[in-house]
Design an enzyme around this catalytic site. Sequence first.
Site, PDB file in Angstrom:
ATOM      1  N   CYS B  80       0.641  -0.985   0.180  1.00 24.85           N
ATOM      2  CA  CYS B  80      -0.069  -0.090  -0.120  1.00 24.85           C
ATOM      3  C   CYS B  80       0.857   1.301  -0.008  1.00 24.85           C
ATOM      4  O   CYS B  80       1.680   1.556  -0.982  1.00 24.85           O
ATOM      5  CB  CYS B  80      -1.132  -0.004   1.185  1.00 24.85           C
ATOM      6  SG  CYS B  80      -2.237   1.236   0.851  1.00 24.85           S
ATOM      7  N   HIS B 176      -3.416  -5.058   0.860  1.00 25.27           N
ATOM      8  CA  HIS B 176      -2.903  -5.633   2.117  1.00 25.27           C
ATOM      9  C   HIS B 176      -2.764  -6.977   2.179  1.00 25.27           C
ATOM     10  O   HIS B 176      -3.827  -7.636   2.874  1.00 25.27           O
ATOM     11  CB  HIS B 176      -3.261  -4.923   3.423  1.00 25.27           C
ATOM     12  CG  HIS B 176      -3.466  -3.431   3.444  1.00 25.27           C
ATOM     13  ND1 HIS B 176      -2.214  -2.778   4.305  1.00 25.27           N
ATOM     14  CD2 HIS B 176      -3.795  -2.461   2.770  1.00 25.27           C
ATOM     15  CE1 HIS B 176      -2.281  -1.585   4.176  1.00 25.27           C
ATOM     16  NE2 HIS B 176      -3.349  -1.253   3.410  1.00 25.27           N
ATOM     17  N   GLU B 178      -1.368  -8.848   4.379  1.00 27.18           N
ATOM     18  CA  GLU B 178      -1.395  -9.319   5.933  1.00 27.18           C
ATOM     19  C   GLU B 178      -2.692  -8.998   6.476  1.00 27.18           C
ATOM     20  O   GLU B 178      -2.978  -9.549   7.574  1.00 27.18           O
ATOM     21  CB  GLU B 178      -0.204  -8.332   6.656  1.00 27.18           C
ATOM     22  CG  GLU B 178      -0.605  -7.162   6.978  1.00 27.18           C
ATOM     23  CD  GLU B 178      -0.934  -5.731   5.763  1.00 27.18           C
ATOM     24  OE1 GLU B 178      -0.525  -6.180   4.700  1.00 27.18           O
ATOM     25  OE2 GLU B 178      -0.835  -4.732   6.202  1.00 27.18           O
TER      26      GLU B 178
END
Lengths: 250, 199
Positions: B80, B176, B178
């Site tokens: 990002c 993202h 994660e």
Amino acid sequence: MLTKRIIPCLDVRDGVTVKGVNFVNLQEVGEPPAMASAYEAQGADEIVFLDISASAEGRKTLMHVVESTAERLFVPLTVGGGIRSKEDMRTALNAGADKVSVNTVAVQRPEVISECAQDFGRQCVVVAIDAKREGSSWKVYTHGGRRRTDKDAIEWAAMAQDLGAGEILLTSMDADGTKDGYDLPLTEKVAEEVDIPVIASGGCGNAQHIYEVLSRTGAEAALAASIFHYGELTVKQVKDYLRERGVPVR
Amino acid sequence: MPVRVAIADYGVGNLHSIRKALENCGASPYIVEDMRELLEAECVVFPGVGAFDKTMERLQPIKSGLVRRLEEGVPSLGICIGAQILFETSEEGRQPGLGFYRGKVVRLKAERVPHMGWNSVRTDDLILRGVGSPYFYFAHSYYGLPSEDIAIGDTDYYGQVPTLFLKNRTYGTQFHPEKSSESGMRFLRNFVKFAEAST
């Protein structure tokens, strides 16, 4: 294509998830980190923790809970409740929140929205609005719904966006806890007024309610608590229901 | 030996998830507060937290050394904002970016901004090998628009938005991983394998 989000909300008091009706009569329903992980496994798109602790001690407990949650949760986590400054927001983000929602402090000191957006990015800043109908409009309430303000909810949503909010978490106080469905007119009005995503909250009693708010209003996400906490429905069941009716979900 | 992954800590935001996710994927991640340590790292992750200028303020002092490392092919991942700072400039900030990716970061033109939520990524790249459902979590108002051939994946959001980049051995994702549950873990496992093979 961007999908619609289903967001289980955990009201957390002194580190434990609770659920009440119209902000009162609270009952304990479980440990937040385990509940959050279970919802992720069911397909939840995001998790919201709203801290309703009355004391500073309780809020400190929440930050530990956020830390242990963030280590095993791999969907976004929003934390709100009791955030009073940019420093509180930083603490929550450092503890493991991906987004932080502000409510009372934003009404009292709107520039806090801009300060937070500038430092952390606007995608982190969620403005939570508790709205209650008065005639043909809605007023903003603060302090967990206990204090009425003269602010118009629709105008406030637009102002919050202009100040740098990345998202609006919109709770209808009239609908909250009733299980009669989301407040469609309120949600539609706010979603029309702003260009940032709106999360509808308050009143969810079944999957059809979620379908209604996501298909008839501009809301991008639906938040629900008790239907998930009491095992009436899983997130997966809700998503299957939505998918069959043509609502894009993950 | 698990690959040692340096996660740049710009001083804002949540690094718990990315650290834990990389650990779960077989890497040995560590958090780096002194940016100079990035120059020694065998693998670098630029996490997706914060705003453009604040992030670049931290990286500006080591900019030329860091770009040299990326050009040499140290395996890296920008997530990002961590991918956006790899570009030359951004409409979000006044600070110049690292300029490793040629091109600029521009504001999304869409009816709703930020682009927030789960959307799918189209790519032929092996980094998404084994990802069952290619939905990932996005939360951004700006995106990288490269002026060289480094976009290897895109996403539909009021038009096609480039959301996956690769230059030398530096991946950039607008999403993202994660925060993207199983798909994200699979992506990161593939990235860790890629980094192991590159070191």
